[in-house]
Design a protein around this motif. Sequence first.
Motif, PDB file in Angstrom:
ATOM      1  N   LEU A   3       0.764  -1.194  -0.093  1.00  0.00           N
ATOM      2  CA  LEU A   3      -0.108   0.133   0.102  1.00  0.00           C
ATOM      3  C   LEU A   3       0.688   1.229   0.042  1.00  0.00           C
ATOM      4  CD1 LEU A   3      -2.639  -1.269   2.497  1.00  0.00           C
ATOM      5  CD2 LEU A   3      -2.992  -0.727   0.123  1.00  0.00           C
ATOM      6  N   LYS A   4       1.942   1.249   0.722  1.00  0.00           N
ATOM      7  CA  LYS A   4       2.932   2.267   0.845  1.00  0.00           C
ATOM      8  C   LYS A   4       3.452   2.719  -0.433  1.00  0.00           C
ATOM      9  CE  LYS A   4       4.496   4.545   4.026  1.00  0.00           C
ATOM     10  NZ  LYS A   4       4.156   5.749   4.393  1.00  0.00           N
ATOM     11  N   GLU A   5       3.770   1.656  -1.371  1.00  0.00           N
ATOM     12  CA  GLU A   5       4.452   1.725  -2.699  1.00  0.00           C
ATOM     13  C   GLU A   5       3.397   2.533  -3.595  1.00  0.00           C
ATOM     14  OE1 GLU A   5       6.018  -1.736  -4.614  1.00  0.00           O
ATOM     15  OE2 GLU A   5       6.981  -2.410  -2.535  1.00  0.00           O
ATOM     16  N   LEU A   6       1.906   2.439  -3.051  1.00  0.00           N
ATOM     17  CA  LEU A   6       1.272   3.057  -4.090  1.00  0.00           C
ATOM     18  C   LEU A   6       0.772   4.312  -3.593  1.00  0.00           C
ATOM     19  CD1 LEU A   6      -1.479   0.027  -4.488  1.00  0.00           C
ATOM     20  CD2 LEU A   6      -0.059   1.001  -6.323  1.00  0.00           C
ATOM     21  N   GLY A   7       1.576   4.811  -2.679  1.00  0.00           N
ATOM     22  CA  GLY A   7       1.330   6.265  -1.893  1.00  0.00           C
ATOM     23  C   GLY A   7       0.125   6.343  -0.965  1.00  0.00           C
ATOM     24  N   VAL A   8      -0.280   4.949  -0.468  1.00  0.00           N
ATOM     25  CA  VAL A   8      -1.468   5.075   0.627  1.00  0.00           C
ATOM     26  C   VAL A   8      -0.845   4.989   2.082  1.00  0.00           C
ATOM     27  CG1 VAL A   8      -3.167   3.796   1.414  1.00  0.00           C
ATOM     28  CG2 VAL A   8      -2.469   3.821  -1.012  1.00  0.00           C
ATOM     29  N   SER A  49      -5.796  -7.285   1.631  1.00  0.00           N
ATOM     30  CA  SER A  49      -4.962  -7.478  -0.031  1.00  0.00           C
ATOM     31  C   SER A  49      -6.098  -6.966  -1.141  1.00  0.00           C
ATOM     32  CB  SER A  49      -4.554  -8.727  -0.249  1.00  0.00           C
ATOM     33  OG  SER A  49      -5.678  -9.609  -0.355  1.00  0.00           O
ATOM     34  N   ILE A  50      -7.299  -7.290  -0.779  1.00  0.00           N
ATOM     35  CA  ILE A  50      -8.223  -6.721  -1.831  1.00  0.00           C
ATOM     36  C   ILE A  50      -8.219  -5.118  -1.877  1.00  0.00           C
ATOM     37  CG2 ILE A  50      -9.908  -8.569  -1.346  1.00  0.00           C
ATOM     38  CD1 ILE A  50     -11.878  -6.426  -0.143  1.00  0.00           C
ATOM     39  N   TRP A  51      -7.472  -4.336  -1.165  1.00  0.00           N
ATOM     40  CA  TRP A  51      -7.496  -2.882  -1.235  1.00  0.00           C
ATOM     41  C   TRP A  51      -6.553  -2.603  -1.978  1.00  0.00           C
ATOM     42  CZ3 TRP A  51     -11.358   0.118  -0.299  1.00  0.00           C
ATOM     43  CH2 TRP A  51     -12.620  -0.057   0.462  1.00  0.00           C
ATOM     44  N   ILE A  52      -5.448  -3.328  -2.348  1.00  0.00           N
ATOM     45  CA  ILE A  52      -4.782  -2.981  -3.250  1.00  0.00           C
ATOM     46  C   ILE A  52      -5.070  -3.003  -4.777  1.00  0.00           C
ATOM     47  CG2 ILE A  52      -2.307  -3.875  -4.430  1.00  0.00           C
ATOM     48  CD1 ILE A  52      -1.870  -5.406  -1.707  1.00  0.00           C
ATOM     49  N   ASP A  53      -5.963  -3.717  -5.144  1.00  0.00           N
ATOM     50  CA  ASP A  53      -6.487  -3.546  -6.507  1.00  0.00           C
ATOM     51  C   ASP A  53      -7.520  -2.287  -6.619  1.00  0.00           C
ATOM     52  OD1 ASP A  53      -5.132  -5.385  -7.882  1.00  0.00           O
ATOM     53  OD2 ASP A  53      -6.462  -6.955  -7.597  1.00  0.00           O
ATOM     54  N   LYS A  54      -8.077  -2.206  -5.343  1.00  0.00           N
ATOM     55  CA  LYS A  54      -9.194  -1.153  -5.312  1.00  0.00           C
ATOM     56  C   LYS A  54      -8.459   0.256  -5.403  1.00  0.00           C
ATOM     57  CE  LYS A  54     -12.741  -3.565  -2.846  1.00  0.00           C
ATOM     58  NZ  LYS A  54     -13.609  -3.394  -1.594  1.00  0.00           N
ATOM     59  N   VAL A  55      -7.347   0.139  -4.654  1.00  0.00           N
ATOM     60  CA  VAL A  55      -6.514   1.672  -4.917  1.00  0.00           C
ATOM     61  C   VAL A  55      -6.234   1.831  -6.191  1.00  0.00           C
ATOM     62  CG1 VAL A  55      -4.432   2.648  -4.004  1.00  0.00           C
ATOM     63  CG2 VAL A  55      -5.673   1.610  -2.164  1.00  0.00           C
ATOM     64  N   LYS A  56      -5.508   0.844  -6.706  1.00  0.00           N
ATOM     65  CA  LYS A  56      -5.146   0.918  -8.113  1.00  0.00           C
ATOM     66  C   LYS A  56      -6.287   1.607  -9.102  1.00  0.00           C
ATOM     67  CE  LYS A  56      -1.132  -2.292  -7.818  1.00  0.00           C
ATOM     68  NZ  LYS A  56      -0.714  -3.618  -8.503  1.00  0.00           N
ATOM     69  N   ALA A  57      -7.435   0.781  -9.080  1.00  0.00           N
ATOM     70  CA  ALA A  57      -8.482   1.325  -9.729  1.00  0.00           C
ATOM     71  C   ALA A  57      -9.082   2.659  -9.574  1.00  0.00           C
ATOM     72  CB  ALA A  57      -9.696   0.364  -9.675  1.00  0.00           C
ATOM     73  N   ALA A  58      -9.060   3.077  -8.310  1.00  0.00           N
ATOM     74  CA  ALA A  58      -9.161   4.467  -7.769  1.00  0.00           C
ATOM     75  C   ALA A  58      -8.234   5.372  -8.432  1.00  0.00           C
ATOM     76  CB  ALA A  58      -9.253   4.484  -6.225  1.00  0.00           C
ATOM     77  N   GLN A  59      -7.210   5.328  -8.135  1.00  0.00           N
ATOM     78  CA  GLN A  59      -6.031   5.998  -8.725  1.00  0.00           C
ATOM     79  C   GLN A  59      -6.038   6.181 -10.305  1.00  0.00           C
ATOM     80  OE1 GLN A  59      -2.369   4.001  -7.170  1.00  0.00           O
ATOM     81  NE2 GLN A  59      -2.558   5.327  -5.035  1.00  0.00           N
ATOM     82  N   TYR A  60      -6.463   5.002 -11.049  1.00  0.00           N
ATOM     83  CA  TYR A  60      -6.521   4.979 -12.356  1.00  0.00           C
ATOM     84  C   TYR A  60      -7.683   5.710 -12.913  1.00  0.00           C
ATOM     85  CZ  TYR A  60      -6.881   3.667 -17.214  1.00  0.00           C
ATOM     86  OH  TYR A  60      -6.743   3.700 -18.821  1.00  0.00           O
TER      87      TYR A  60
END
Length: 187
Positions: A61-66, A146-157
């Motif tokens: 999550l940190k790698e995604l800026g979260v 772990s499901i929040w990793i894809d949710k974060v990526k989708a929200a960022q996209y």
Amino acid sequence: MSLIGKKIEPFKAQAYRNGEFVEVTDENFNGNWSIVCFYPADFTFVCPTELEDLQENYAALKELGVEVYSVSTDSHFVHKAWHDHSEAISKIEYTMIGDPTQKLTRMFDVLREEEGVADRGTFLIDPDGVIQGVEINADGIGRDASIWIDKVKAAQYVRQHPGEVCPAKWKETGETLKPSLDLVGKI
């Protein structure tokens, strides 16, 4: 009333993070993505498994800026005691917010009034302090961080690509959709 699209209201709370007591305010949610994870209480049963799982996903999550925050209606002092005495909780590096006044728990609409504790609620907040995702589970149902990793990526996209949306089970390398009259009834 849905919390999606709602901006975080002003607040100030005490927290425990990496051996220190710190103050957290609504300003902490500005400028970066955040996940706020509410749970019923320290020194319980399902809660340490969830918070440990969140820690196991914290680096991704940190790698995604979260930035990640956990919240219960316990005080920051109780969070420190739990951190000092639980093998699972001692691993936690993210901020553990105390909410003994129940202000945050009410603000996020996860307070169980009769018990004075929070439901299992997870919230994804964008860099503008606006809620973009919500998951709320009954007390006996633990979450999978772990499901929040894809949710974060989708929200960022979606934030970076106005006019596009991410379909079900979307992965970072997957195709998106551009809603239009031509797509109506064809998906």
